[in-house]
Design a protein around this motif. Sequence first.
Motif, mmCIF file in Angstrom:
data_model
loop_
_atom_site.group_PDB
_atom_site.id
_atom_site.type_symbol
_atom_site.label_atom_id
_atom_site.label_comp_id
_atom_site.label_asym_id
_atom_site.label_seq_id
_atom_site.Cartn_x
_atom_site.Cartn_y
_atom_site.Cartn_z
ATOM 1 N N GLU A 1 -6.727 8.424 -3.600
ATOM 2 C CA GLU A 1 -5.622 7.545 -3.214
ATOM 3 C C GLU A 1 -6.110 6.124 -2.958
ATOM 4 N N GLN A 2 -7.342 5.998 -2.489
ATOM 5 C CA GLN A 2 -7.889 4.678 -2.166
ATOM 6 C C GLN A 2 -8.552 3.994 -3.365
ATOM 7 N N SER B 1 -2.392 8.819 4.099
ATOM 8 C CA SER B 1 -3.180 8.855 5.336
ATOM 9 C C SER B 1 -2.386 9.474 6.473
ATOM 10 N N MET C 1 -7.810 11.941 -0.438
ATOM 11 C CA MET C 1 -7.801 10.652 0.232
ATOM 12 C C MET C 1 -8.607 9.615 -0.534
ATOM 13 N N ALA C 2 -9.769 9.997 -1.049
ATOM 14 C CA ALA C 2 -10.616 9.057 -1.783
ATOM 15 C C ALA C 2 -9.930 8.595 -3.068
ATOM 16 N N TYR D 1 -10.808 5.305 -5.687
ATOM 17 C CA TYR D 1 -12.114 5.750 -6.162
ATOM 18 C C TYR D 1 -11.942 6.815 -7.238
ATOM 19 N N ILE E 1 -12.629 7.671 4.808
ATOM 20 C CA ILE E 1 -12.574 7.094 3.463
ATOM 21 C C ILE E 1 -12.450 5.579 3.546
ATOM 22 N N ALA E 2 -11.756 5.053 4.548
ATOM 23 C CA ALA E 2 -11.663 3.600 4.714
ATOM 24 C C ALA E 2 -13.032 2.982 4.970
ATOM 25 N N GLY F 1 0.799 -1.223 0.000
ATOM 26 C CA GLY F 1 0.000 0.000 0.000
ATOM 27 C C GLY F 1 0.828 1.268 0.000
ATOM 28 N N PRO G 1 -8.714 9.956 6.714
ATOM 29 C CA PRO G 1 -8.322 8.637 6.211
ATOM 30 C C PRO G 1 -9.251 7.522 6.710
ATOM 31 N N ARG H 1 -15.617 1.534 1.813
ATOM 32 C CA ARG H 1 -15.628 0.212 1.178
ATOM 33 C C ARG H 1 -16.697 -0.705 1.756
#
Length: 309
Positions: free
Chosen positions: A209-210, A132, A206-207, A212, A296-297, A27, A293, A300
């Motif tokens: 990066e994850q 994050s 942040m979104a 989306y 946004i986690a 990650g 962070p 999911r």
Amino acid sequence: MAPMSLKATHPPDTPLYPIREVSRLTGVNSVTLRAWERRYGLIRPQRTPKGHRLYAQDDITRIERILQWLNRGVPVSQVADLLDQPETIDTPTPDTGDWVSQRLQLQAIIEALDLPKLEAFYQQSLALYPLSIAINELWQPVILTLEAKWAVQADQLVRRTLEAFLRSQVGIRLHYANQTTRGPLILLNAMPDDPGPLWVLMSALMASEQGYRVQLLDRSLPLEDLPQAVARLHSSMVLLSSGQRESDSYIHQALPKAAKALNVPIGVCGEVARLREADLRDSPVHMLGDDLPQAIARLRPLLREFGVL
């Protein structure tokens, strides 16, 4: 020159991984992995004759230990001294002095309107740390401090300059990320009482990066327009963000009503989620918290619940 033969040089039980695979496994993006190597010597991958990095399992384990220290609040500059200590050693109290120093430096750069230094600091923070941690330890605390200061004595020049800078930097990142990812599309919108898009920009960063895709609206779209926006943009959810408390009528009536009218989940993050958590606890609005962070986690499992993932 032909690439090095891994099979000939290394036994089968010690595979080597290219940087892209290590980034996927840990990650940690490739820019950060290279920065940890070059600036601090935290990892020492092998190289092919053409100079491509190859990481052994020991390197991956070391990266995971680096992340553990960073997540405990240890700045990257202090991690090297801790890596070779036995894993059973008592966890030292993190020295927050370096974080405090970096926050003060960032705040001073912002208030001095020194845009070249601000860009260098921004790029460095995102290179040295997983996003994050950069947001939790640097950007979010500094924005909170500045907003508290501006609430007492407004400084529109500094605020708008920072907003313009982040809008540009985050916009570039979103543009390229949206082209390469196939993740669900998040419609990200500011709330009406937020005086600027600082929180929504951090949330967008942040979104993205994850994984989306993010459609960012940094000016508040009327709630009654959300169903049309979701349909026309093919959004999988709506995420609202604010650094303010927002009005009672908006929180108690308008927002729950809008959530019921949508066929996708609507979530709330930023300071408003902390300030209004009790008000919206039993509503159809999903409160995701003020830790960006972490907020946004939480997307999911929420999207899985709605059958999007």
